[in-house]
Design an enzyme around this catalytic site. Structure first.
Site, PDB file in Angstrom:
ATOM      1  CD  GLU A  19      -2.716  -1.286   2.472  1.00 24.46           C
ATOM      2  OE1 GLU A  19      -3.480  -0.344   2.744  1.00 24.46           O
ATOM      3  OE2 GLU A  19      -2.582  -2.277   3.197  1.00 24.46           O
ATOM      4  CB  SER A 145      -5.707  -1.252   0.442  1.00 23.76           C
ATOM      5  OG  SER A 145      -5.549  -0.133   1.262  1.00 23.76           O
ATOM      6  CE1 TYR A 208      -6.972   3.954  -0.464  1.00 20.72           C
ATOM      7  CE2 TYR A 208      -6.598   1.768  -1.329  1.00 20.72           C
ATOM      8  CZ  TYR A 208      -6.755   2.608  -0.260  1.00 20.72           C
ATOM      9  OH  TYR A 208      -6.720   2.116   1.016  1.00 20.72           O
ATOM     10  NE  ARG A 247     -13.058   2.637   6.033  1.00 20.86           N
ATOM     11  CZ  ARG A 247     -11.909   2.394   5.401  1.00 20.86           C
ATOM     12  NH1 ARG A 247     -10.958   3.318   5.323  1.00 20.86           N
ATOM     13  NH2 ARG A 247     -11.681   1.213   4.859  1.00 20.86           N
ATOM     14  CG  ASP A 249     -14.240  -1.038   5.890  1.00 19.45           C
ATOM     15  OD1 ASP A 249     -14.605   0.142   6.069  1.00 19.45           O
ATOM     16  OD2 ASP A 249     -13.120  -1.351   5.445  1.00 19.45           O
ATOM     17  CD  GLU A 265     -10.489  -4.946   6.431  1.00 23.65           C
ATOM     18  OE1 GLU A 265      -9.705  -5.880   6.667  1.00 23.65           O
ATOM     19  OE2 GLU A 265     -10.381  -4.198   5.446  1.00 23.65           O
ATOM     20  CG  ASN A 267      -9.632  -0.435   7.486  1.00 20.67           C
ATOM     21  OD1 ASN A 267      -8.869  -1.078   6.794  1.00 20.67           O
ATOM     22  ND2 ASN A 267     -10.952  -0.553   7.391  1.00 20.67           N
ATOM     23  N   GLY A 271      -7.494   5.535   5.150  1.00 19.68           N
ATOM     24  CA  GLY A 271      -6.933   6.382   4.108  1.00 19.68           C
ATOM     25  C   GLY A 271      -7.239   7.851   4.346  1.00 19.68           C
TER      26      GLY A 271
END
Length: 304
Positions: A19, A145, A208, A247, A249, A265, A267, A271
């Site tokens: 990443e 990601s 992205y 964050r 998801d 998951e 994070n 990002g």
């Protein structure tokens, strides 16, 4: 800027993970935002000499904009703890646990949070046969990601032919159908819910590339599901011991209402680019991107 505001912030970016490019983009945008807020910012591409570079720079705070292994899994957090440099986002244990998808699922289950059924299997076994009834998903358990994800559909003629660079052991989990939802937590507050609309799988490009997906925030979903996202995200953040910004998801099967909501998951290093989800939610709650970056710097500490 008050007398208590750290003068020099080192923004860690890049690094050796898959990443890297996303991290460089995040780091540059965060650095620009922090300069706008009046900080003296040094952009630092994290390499093998990271500890020595930090010793030379002697920053007041490190803003961690790294993604993936080494930057998101507790490794760089350990270096910063050893060096006694306050840093943003989560600490060693929370970072390592959240990044390890198997361990994080165990934490979620202990907190009574809904997840998909999953098993651990060798890559060779997954290539040789269906280790669970399709549809299912195969993924590394320590990447982010959407790196290295394989979806095996019900119509699959045979097991997935994983690439040679997949790890020896992988996680295989039941495929969760439905919509992509996500909720950011900042400090002690779950911010909002975003409905991620994408043509196909929410993969690396969709996450992205400009135009890769559409974000609807706040999500136009039933209030009980919206509230459940906020509740689950905060509980997951707390159960893992996250700090600063995280964050969570979700996948949501709307035919099943709240029962169709499951956590994929958490994070710990979301990002921070122009298309990123957490800054969008902060903006929807009245916090600009520079103010979000300032908040993270002012929240920084050791022993997180």
């Amino acid at each position: 800027m008050s007398s208590r505001t750290p003068r020099t912030v080192a923004v860690l970016m890049g690094g050796p993970s898959a990443e890297r490019e996303v991290s460089l983009a995040s780091g540059k945008e965060c650095a620009a935002a922090l300069r706008e807020e009046g900080f003296n910012v040094i952009e630092l591409d994290a390499g093998p000499d990271l500890a020595a570079r930090l010793g030379e720079i002697a920053p007041d705070v490190v803003f961690n904009a790294l993604h993936g292994p080494y930057g998101e899994d507790g490794v760089v957090q350990g270096i910063l703890e050893w060096s006694g440099i306050p840093y943003t986002h989560s600490g060693v244990l929370a970072s390592a646990t959240a990044m390890h998808k198997i361990r994080s699922k165990e934490v979620f289950a202990g907190a009574g949070l809904p997840t998909c059924h999953s098993i651990v299997a060798s890559s060779d076994e997954v290539r040789a046969r269906h280790v669970m009834e399709p549809p299912y998903v195969v993924k590394p358990f320590n990447e982010g990601s959407s790196v290295g994800i394989y979806i095996v559909h019900e119509s699959a003629n045979g097991p997935p032919q994983l690439s040679d660079d997949m790890p020896d052991m992988v996680m295989v989990e039941t495929y969760a159908k439905g919509r992509e939802l996500t909720t950011a937590v900042l400090g002690d507050r779950a911010l909002s819910v975003t409905d991620i609309i994408v043509d196909g799988w929410y993969d690396y490009a969709a996450k992205y590339e400009v135009g890769g997906s559409t974000h609807v925030v706040p999500a136009d979903i039933p209030q009980d599901v919206f509230d459940a996202c906020l509740d689950y995200a905060k509980r997951a953040h707390d159960a893992l011991g996250c700090r600063g910004l995280s964050r969570t998801d979700f996948r949501w099967d709307e035919d099943r209402g709240v029962d169709g909501l499951i956590i994929l998951e958490v994070n710990t290093q979301p990002g921070m680019t122009a298309t990123s989800l957490a800054p969008e939610q902060a903006a929807a709650c009245g916090m600009s991107f520079p103010k979000l970056c300032r908040w993270l710097v002012e929240d920084a500490s050791c022993q997180r």
